[in-house]
Design a protein around this motif. Structure first.
Motif, PDB file in Angstrom:
ATOM      1  N   THR A  44     -27.646  67.224 -30.483  1.00 28.83           N
ATOM      2  CA  THR A  44     -26.600  66.430 -31.117  1.00 28.83           C
ATOM      3  C   THR A  44     -26.219  67.018 -32.468  1.00 28.83           C
ATOM      4  OG1 THR A  44     -27.353  64.423 -30.005  1.00 28.83           O
ATOM      5  CG2 THR A  44     -26.001  64.131 -31.972  1.00 28.83           C
ATOM      6  N   TYR A  45     -27.207  67.377 -33.270  1.00 31.47           N
ATOM      7  CA  TYR A  45     -26.944  67.936 -34.598  1.00 31.47           C
ATOM      8  C   TYR A  45     -26.167  69.249 -34.501  1.00 31.47           C
ATOM      9  CZ  TYR A  45     -27.696  69.894 -39.219  1.00 31.47           C
ATOM     10  OH  TYR A  45     -27.496  70.467 -40.444  1.00 31.47           O
ATOM     11  N   ILE A  46     -26.589  70.126 -33.605  1.00 32.80           N
ATOM     12  CA  ILE A  46     -25.906  71.419 -33.440  1.00 32.80           C
ATOM     13  C   ILE A  46     -24.483  71.203 -32.908  1.00 32.80           C
ATOM     14  CG2 ILE A  46     -25.899  73.578 -32.125  1.00 32.80           C
ATOM     15  CD1 ILE A  46     -28.963  73.575 -32.380  1.00 32.80           C
ATOM     16  N   GLN A  54     -18.511  64.075 -32.152  1.00 34.87           N
ATOM     17  CA  GLN A  54     -18.183  63.309 -33.350  1.00 34.87           C
ATOM     18  C   GLN A  54     -19.437  62.593 -33.836  1.00 34.87           C
ATOM     19  OE1 GLN A  54     -15.160  63.519 -34.716  1.00 34.87           O
ATOM     20  NE2 GLN A  54     -14.598  64.903 -33.052  1.00 34.87           N
ATOM     21  N   VAL A  55     -19.390  62.139 -35.070  1.00 39.32           N
ATOM     22  CA  VAL A  55     -20.515  61.386 -35.622  1.00 39.32           C
ATOM     23  C   VAL A  55     -20.718  60.115 -34.793  1.00 39.32           C
ATOM     24  CG1 VAL A  55     -21.353  60.143 -37.651  1.00 39.32           C
ATOM     25  CG2 VAL A  55     -20.128  62.302 -37.916  1.00 39.32           C
ATOM     26  N   GLY A  56     -21.953  59.863 -34.392  1.00 39.73           N
ATOM     27  CA  GLY A  56     -22.280  58.698 -33.583  1.00 39.73           C
ATOM     28  C   GLY A  56     -22.184  58.949 -32.090  1.00 39.73           C
ATOM     29  N   GLU A  57     -21.739  60.122 -31.702  1.00 36.03           N
ATOM     30  CA  GLU A  57     -21.632  60.467 -30.287  1.00 36.03           C
ATOM     31  C   GLU A  57     -22.851  61.287 -29.880  1.00 36.03           C
ATOM     32  OE1 GLU A  57     -18.217  62.370 -27.393  1.00 36.03           O
ATOM     33  OE2 GLU A  57     -18.263  62.933 -29.483  1.00 36.03           O
ATOM     34  N   PRO A  58     -23.602  60.853 -28.870  1.00 38.07           N
ATOM     35  CA  PRO A  58     -24.809  61.596 -28.478  1.00 38.07           C
ATOM     36  C   PRO A  58     -24.455  62.865 -27.708  1.00 38.07           C
ATOM     37  CG  PRO A  58     -24.485  59.751 -27.009  1.00 38.07           C
ATOM     38  CD  PRO A  58     -23.421  59.647 -28.078  1.00 38.07           C
TER      39      PRO A  58
END
Length: 80
Positions: A44-46, A54-58
């Motif tokens: 997710t971070y990469i 997007q932020v909050g999207e796994p």
């Protein structure tokens, strides 16, 4: 129900990562599950850093497996 789903998906991701990177690995169910969960976080971070998520999207399953493979590679280097 969310925690149980996280554990099951983490275990599946960890199993696939260990299958794709054969070698001597210690640990059973719990370490494989932790590997998968941490791999999902790394994926997710990469993916967010590359603009894929997007932020909050796994992360998806493939990105999670790739993240788990990265974590497994690092763990093998540290325990060598």
């Amino acid at each position: 129900m969310g925690i149980i789903a996280t554990i099951v998906i983490g275990f599946l991701v960890g199993l696939v990562a260990k299958f794709l990177m054969p070698g001597k690995d210690k640990g059973g169910f719990i370490l494989t599950t932790i590997l998968g969960i941490i791999g999902s976080v790394v994926g997710t971070y990469i993916g967010q850093a590359l603009g894929l998520y997007q932020v909050g999207e796994p992360a998806g399953f493939i990105a999670s497996v790739l993240g788990a493979m990265i974590v497994l590679f690092i763990a093998r280097m540290l325990t060598r």
